[in-house]
Design a protein around this motif. Structure first.
Motif, PDB file in Angstrom:
ATOM      1  N   ILE A 161       0.893  -1.130  -0.096  1.00  0.00           N
ATOM      2  CA  ILE A 161       0.052   0.022   0.164  1.00  0.00           C
ATOM      3  C   ILE A 161       1.002   1.183  -0.146  1.00  0.00           C
ATOM      4  CG2 ILE A 161      -1.976   1.099   1.147  1.00  0.00           C
ATOM      5  CD1 ILE A 161      -2.803  -1.637   0.767  1.00  0.00           C
ATOM      6  N   THR A 162       1.415   1.556  -1.003  1.00  0.00           N
ATOM      7  CA  THR A 162       2.190   2.696  -1.266  1.00  0.00           C
ATOM      8  C   THR A 162       1.889   3.941  -0.359  1.00  0.00           C
ATOM      9  OG1 THR A 162       2.513   2.161  -3.617  1.00  0.00           O
ATOM     10  CG2 THR A 162       3.913   3.914  -2.929  1.00  0.00           C
ATOM     11  N   PRO A 163       0.544   4.460  -0.363  1.00  0.00           N
ATOM     12  CA  PRO A 163       0.608   5.589   0.671  1.00  0.00           C
ATOM     13  C   PRO A 163       1.094   5.486   2.110  1.00  0.00           C
ATOM     14  CG  PRO A 163      -1.252   5.407  -0.536  1.00  0.00           C
ATOM     15  CD  PRO A 163      -0.340   4.090  -0.886  1.00  0.00           C
ATOM     16  N   ARG A 164       0.837   4.251   2.425  1.00  0.00           N
ATOM     17  CA  ARG A 164       1.337   3.733   3.878  1.00  0.00           C
ATOM     18  C   ARG A 164       2.964   3.914   4.092  1.00  0.00           C
ATOM     19  NH1 ARG A 164      -1.384  -0.019   7.230  1.00  0.00           N
ATOM     20  NH2 ARG A 164      -3.458  -0.123   6.537  1.00  0.00           N
ATOM     21  N   TYR A 165       3.448   3.541   2.870  1.00  0.00           N
ATOM     22  CA  TYR A 165       5.081   3.548   3.082  1.00  0.00           C
ATOM     23  C   TYR A 165       5.420   5.061   3.110  1.00  0.00           C
ATOM     24  CZ  TYR A 165       5.213  -1.306   1.970  1.00  0.00           C
ATOM     25  OH  TYR A 165       4.756  -2.601   2.090  1.00  0.00           O
ATOM     26  N   LEU A 166       4.851   5.969   2.384  1.00  0.00           N
ATOM     27  CA  LEU A 166       5.027   7.330   2.358  1.00  0.00           C
ATOM     28  C   LEU A 166       4.564   7.996   3.574  1.00  0.00           C
ATOM     29  CD1 LEU A 166       5.779   9.506   0.524  1.00  0.00           C
ATOM     30  CD2 LEU A 166       3.638   9.971   0.053  1.00  0.00           C
ATOM     31  N   GLN A 167       3.690   7.638   4.269  1.00  0.00           N
ATOM     32  CA  GLN A 167       3.627   8.029   5.603  1.00  0.00           C
ATOM     33  C   GLN A 167       4.552   7.561   6.431  1.00  0.00           C
ATOM     34  OE1 GLN A 167      -0.133   6.309   6.757  1.00  0.00           O
ATOM     35  NE2 GLN A 167      -1.109   8.220   7.190  1.00  0.00           N
ATOM     36  N   HIS A 168       4.968   6.583   6.658  1.00  0.00           N
ATOM     37  CA  HIS A 168       6.091   5.867   7.367  1.00  0.00           C
ATOM     38  C   HIS A 168       7.565   6.632   7.110  1.00  0.00           C
ATOM     39  CE1 HIS A 168       8.396   3.342   9.558  1.00  0.00           C
ATOM     40  NE2 HIS A 168       8.955   2.742   8.829  1.00  0.00           N
ATOM     41  N   TYR A 169       7.638   6.868   5.776  1.00  0.00           N
ATOM     42  CA  TYR A 169       8.624   7.413   5.347  1.00  0.00           C
ATOM     43  C   TYR A 169       8.945   8.757   5.987  1.00  0.00           C
ATOM     44  CZ  TYR A 169      11.299  10.566   2.034  1.00  0.00           C
ATOM     45  OH  TYR A 169      12.326  11.515   1.177  1.00  0.00           O
ATOM     46  N   GLU A 170       7.775   9.559   5.889  1.00  0.00           N
ATOM     47  CA  GLU A 170       7.595  10.949   6.439  1.00  0.00           C
ATOM     48  C   GLU A 170       8.097  11.128   7.872  1.00  0.00           C
ATOM     49  OE1 GLU A 170       4.199  12.572   4.441  1.00  0.00           O
ATOM     50  OE2 GLU A 170       5.599  13.346   3.139  1.00  0.00           O
ATOM     51  N   GLN A 171       7.300  10.048   8.609  1.00  0.00           N
ATOM     52  CA  GLN A 171       7.774   9.845  10.163  1.00  0.00           C
ATOM     53  C   GLN A 171       9.250   9.683  10.274  1.00  0.00           C
ATOM     54  OE1 GLN A 171       5.157   6.690  11.126  1.00  0.00           O
ATOM     55  NE2 GLN A 171       3.279   7.970  11.056  1.00  0.00           N
ATOM     56  N   VAL A 172       9.819   8.720   9.538  1.00  0.00           N
ATOM     57  CA  VAL A 172      11.170   8.268   9.779  1.00  0.00           C
ATOM     58  C   VAL A 172      12.089   9.324   9.366  1.00  0.00           C
ATOM     59  CG1 VAL A 172      12.877   7.005   8.815  1.00  0.00           C
ATOM     60  CG2 VAL A 172      10.634   5.914   9.301  1.00  0.00           C
ATOM     61  N   LEU A 173      11.869  10.311   8.358  1.00  0.00           N
ATOM     62  CA  LEU A 173      12.773  11.294   7.789  1.00  0.00           C
ATOM     63  C   LEU A 173      12.839  12.498   8.698  1.00  0.00           C
ATOM     64  CD1 LEU A 173      14.103  12.539   5.561  1.00  0.00           C
ATOM     65  CD2 LEU A 173      11.949  13.401   4.667  1.00  0.00           C
ATOM     66  N   ALA A 174      11.464  12.746   9.605  1.00  0.00           N
ATOM     67  CA  ALA A 174      11.452  13.745  10.542  1.00  0.00           C
ATOM     68  C   ALA A 174      12.528  13.540  11.637  1.00  0.00           C
ATOM     69  CB  ALA A 174      10.010  13.893  11.157  1.00  0.00           C
ATOM     70  N   LYS A 175      12.678  12.265  11.926  1.00  0.00           N
ATOM     71  CA  LYS A 175      13.654  11.890  13.030  1.00  0.00           C
ATOM     72  C   LYS A 175      15.075  11.530  12.526  1.00  0.00           C
ATOM     73  CE  LYS A 175      10.217   9.587  15.510  1.00  0.00           C
ATOM     74  NZ  LYS A 175       9.966   8.330  15.551  1.00  0.00           N
ATOM     75  N   SER A 176      15.219  11.349  11.210  1.00  0.00           N
ATOM     76  CA  SER A 176      16.690  10.615  10.860  1.00  0.00           C
ATOM     77  C   SER A 176      17.771  11.693  11.194  1.00  0.00           C
ATOM     78  CB  SER A 176      16.426  10.171   9.326  1.00  0.00           C
ATOM     79  OG  SER A 176      17.638   9.696   9.184  1.00  0.00           O
ATOM     80  N   THR A 177      18.935  10.854  11.401  1.00  0.00           N
ATOM     81  CA  THR A 177      20.229  11.621  11.560  1.00  0.00           C
ATOM     82  C   THR A 177      21.160  11.361  10.619  1.00  0.00           C
ATOM     83  OG1 THR A 177      20.811  10.235  13.174  1.00  0.00           O
ATOM     84  CG2 THR A 177      19.719  12.298  14.039  1.00  0.00           C
ATOM     85  N   VAL A 178      20.775  10.757   9.624  1.00  0.00           N
ATOM     86  CA  VAL A 178      21.904  10.457   8.470  1.00  0.00           C
ATOM     87  C   VAL A 178      22.516  11.704   7.938  1.00  0.00           C
ATOM     88  CG1 VAL A 178      20.833   8.031   7.994  1.00  0.00           C
ATOM     89  CG2 VAL A 178      20.382  10.015   6.563  1.00  0.00           C
ATOM     90  N   ASN A 179      23.909  11.365   7.483  1.00  0.00           N
ATOM     91  CA  ASN A 179      24.558  12.465   6.952  1.00  0.00           C
ATOM     92  C   ASN A 179      24.181  12.842   5.569  1.00  0.00           C
ATOM     93  OD1 ASN A 179      26.322  12.644   9.010  1.00  0.00           O
ATOM     94  ND2 ASN A 179      27.587  10.977   8.350  1.00  0.00           N
ATOM     95  N   LYS A 180      24.123  14.144   5.123  1.00  0.00           N
ATOM     96  CA  LYS A 180      23.904  14.681   3.802  1.00  0.00           C
ATOM     97  C   LYS A 180      24.939  14.139   2.824  1.00  0.00           C
ATOM     98  CE  LYS A 180      20.478  18.283   4.645  1.00  0.00           C
ATOM     99  NZ  LYS A 180      19.755  17.256   5.440  1.00  0.00           N
ATOM    100  N   SER A 181      24.285  13.899   1.718  1.00  0.00           N
ATOM    101  CA  SER A 181      25.108  13.453   0.399  1.00  0.00           C
ATOM    102  C   SER A 181      24.395  13.583  -0.619  1.00  0.00           C
ATOM    103  CB  SER A 181      25.490  12.001   0.792  1.00  0.00           C
ATOM    104  OG  SER A 181      24.626  11.164   0.325  1.00  0.00           O
TER     105      SER A 181
END
Ligand code: GN1
Ligand code: MG
Length: 365
Positions: A161-181
């Motif tokens: 269910i792609t919209p669900r993956y997008l929702q999850h992505y947004e939550q993860v992104l908000a907290k992510s600390t990976v380095n920019k590249s």
């Protein structure tokens, strides 16, 4: 090996266990090939289910049993497999006649029969292989199409269910600390540009244009076994994700894996391309056995399915990279970023061929 042999022995092997090797390259479960000192049925598959992903593994086994029993029954009454060897993996029972065994430490194990004299490939080998891949998926859909979806449990809520993956992505992104590249920026932009389109299949489902059917869920080309002598498809394995869904998820997944000649683990993501000639042959193989149950609307959404499932897998890999690799197994921390880049490049290549792919689908109809 000792511990694994003890586990293998729970499944009443018809001989002495002489070897156990890791097998295949699954991203979720742990898979082993067990070899026996025996005349026949010399090998079987032993798997530990990843219960972080499959939270109710008993339901996975239940679906597997329903589907394989249904197919065994259908195979007795169909001419589809009259001119070829076609097998389904069967579940091997434990000493207590259960279809799984739970280790004292909690590990959830099951055993499956091994499809002998056959092999699978990560990339398409030639035209015949491509046709057989399509044929195998069509055959599988054909064999389960009359199985009422109500009989299958939803073992992985939100799967495809792609919209669900997008929702999850947004939550993860908000907290992510990976380095920019630059690669990270490319992925962020890629997802951001496609947000408004990710509902395409779910909307069609809600509008009643596409209907739920039993699906495989993971028909990438290395889940299709090819007979070593005839070169014909002989089985489709990995039935963990069999559940109600859209056949579009399956067709999209089969094509995103089949039409990428560099394979999903390539390091050369910049030159990844979706190969339309392979797509044409896989679809021909598929339609040869699936035409009867496809509706006009099914055809109308095929292009979107091909584009969406490549994008979705890229999004899933990218999210997992941002989350610190908690879902897909990795050998090194940036592997999920590399995998995401491959799928995004593949989606970009699909998008650049939209007109030609839509025409191809229409002509094959
Ligand atoms: C996972 O573990 P494996 O390789 O069978 C994933 C599929 C992906 C695939 C990509 C339950 O399958 O959805 O398409 O990796 N399975 C699950 O290779 O998430
Ligand atoms: Mg799988």
């Amino acid at each position: 090996m000792d511990n694994l042999a003890a586990i293998a022995n729970q499944f009443k092997p018809q001989g002495k266990v002489i070897d156990i090797q890791e097998y295949g390259n699954g991203n979720i479960n742990s898979t082993f090939l067990v070899t026996l000192d025996a005349e026949a049925e010399k090998q079987f598959i032993l798997q530990r289910i990843n219960t972080e992903v499959f939270r109710q593994p008993e339901l996975v086994m239940g679906n597997m049993r329903i589907v394989t029993e249904h197919i065994h029954h259908r195979l007795q009454h169909t001419l589809l497999s009259a001119d070829r060897r076609w097998k389904m993996p069967s579940v091997l029972l434990t000493q207590d006649a259960q279809d799984y065994w739970i280790e004292p430490s909690g590990g959830f194990w099951r055993a499956l029969s091994f499809i002998d004299a056959a092999q699978s490939f990560d990339t398409i080998q030639d035209t015949k292989h491509a046709r057989e891949i399509g044929y195998a998926l069509g055959m599988f859909h054909n064999l389960i199409n009359d199985l009422p979806t109500e009989r299958l449990a939803d073992t992985l809520e939100g799967f495809h269910i792609t919209p669900r993956y997008l929702q999850h992505y947004e939550q993860v992104l908000a907290k992510s600390t990976v380095n920019k590249s630059p690669e990270l920026e490319y992925c962020l932009q890629f997802v951001s540009d496609r947000k408004s389109w990710v509902n395409v299949l779910e909307n069609a489902k809600e509008e009643g244009k596409l209907t739920l059917r039993p699906i495989h869920g993971d028909p990438k080309i290395n889940n299709i076994m090819i007979d070593s002598t005839t070169g014909q498809a002989v089985s489709i394995v990995d039935l963990d994700t069999v559940k109600p869904g859209l056949v579009h998820y399956d067709i999209g997944d089969c094509l995103r894996s089949g039409c990428n000649p560099l394979g999903e683990e390539t390091q050369q993501w910049e030159v990844v391309r979706f190969e339309p000639d392979i797509c044409q042959v896989i679809l021909e193989g598929y339609f040869a056995v699936a035409k009867d149950f496809l509706t006009d609307n099914d055809y109308n959404y095929l292009y979107d399915a091909i584009r969406l499932i490549a994008f979705e897998l890229g999004l899933r890999f990218f999210t997992d990279y941002l989350a610190g690799n908690v879902y897909f197994k990795v050998k090194q921390p940036s592997q999920n970023l590399a995998r995401a880049l491959v799928q995004f490049k593949l989606s970009e290549s699909i998008e650049s061929q939209e007109t030609a792919l839509r025409t191809m689908i229409e002509d094959l109809q």
